[in-house]
Design a protein around this motif. Sequence first.
Motif, PDB file in Angstrom:
ATOM      1  N   SER A 226       0.221   6.985   2.957  1.00 42.40           N
ATOM      2  CA  SER A 226      -0.823   6.207   2.295  1.00 42.40           C
ATOM      3  C   SER A 226      -2.056   7.080   2.130  1.00 42.40           C
TER       4      SER A 226
ATOM      5  N   GLU B 186      -4.599   3.465  -3.997  1.00 45.50           N
ATOM      6  CA  GLU B 186      -3.553   4.263  -3.368  1.00 45.50           C
ATOM      7  C   GLU B 186      -2.941   5.264  -4.350  1.00 45.50           C
TER       8      GLU B 186
ATOM      9  N   GLN C 114      -6.367  -2.418  -5.181  1.00 41.51           N
ATOM     10  CA  GLN C 114      -5.793  -1.765  -4.007  1.00 41.51           C
ATOM     11  C   GLN C 114      -4.654  -0.827  -4.405  1.00 41.51           C
TER      12      GLN C 114
ATOM     13  N   MET D  56       0.843  -1.203   0.000  1.00 45.86           N
ATOM     14  CA  MET D  56       0.000   0.000   0.000  1.00 45.86           C
ATOM     15  C   MET D  56       0.880   1.257   0.000  1.00 45.86           C
TER      16      MET D  56
END
Length: 274
Positions: free
Chosen positions: A99, A83, A79, A48
Amino acid sequence: MESPKSNIDDGYQNVFVMRHGDRIDNFEPLWVSTAEKPWDPPLVQDGMIRAFRTGQRIRSQIGFPIHRVFVSPFLRCAQTASEVVAALSAVNVDPNAMSSKDVPSIDNSKLKVSIEFGLCEMLNAVAIRRELAPKDGNFDFSISDLEAMFPEGMVDRNVDMVYKELPKWEESVEGCRDRYVKVVKALADKYPSENLLLVTHGEGVGTTFSTFYKDTTVYEVDYCAYVELRREPSSKDGSVKAGEYEVVLSHGKAGIRFSHDPVSHEPVISQSPV
């Protein structure tokens, strides 16, 4: 219908093709033994962070906006894209942010995201261990769940996928590579006046690089590595057309290790993406 007016700021259409971040099964081997979908691992936390920082890096380096993001239906890609777009569209950029949780607000009005089946992983035993693949061949992706990972208003559900369904299990490696090139070209042609980011898998990035940067052999593609393509569009009779693709080597090969010497085959080690 596409508007003939170009959104491109730098005189080129720019297309980034990026690999996902660090996947959990490469760091926690026992994860697959209890996973409901062992063929679809998520990112670890470091993945991440790497994805967010790569988005920050792209934003700081390129000097032009990304208009559309297309994403493989595998969880790790969604995912990663979540990000990256948080970093790309943050209203107030904190250089110390790690993040998307550190981004207080983002602008959803410009950047659009869509899922694209044609960007998926190679559906064969080369990429997915046969014993981990679904026995019935159904990879069971929930598009609505993937879309829910992005801020409201960012997902464009009106976009038709290039590939209306997933490839069949045990597709050939060459067939997969042809698929990746077809999807990159089709999406760029569909949106010639916009800059694109395609979040896919290592084979997709390597194939794109070796296809458009001739006489190269790709040895390795790091997590969140990306290749940047660009081409110069020209408007004729109210339509937007574009020239040949070129690989931008200044920052368009981050994290890709390749050979570009047909005599010695000495590898070139590019800069890490983060």
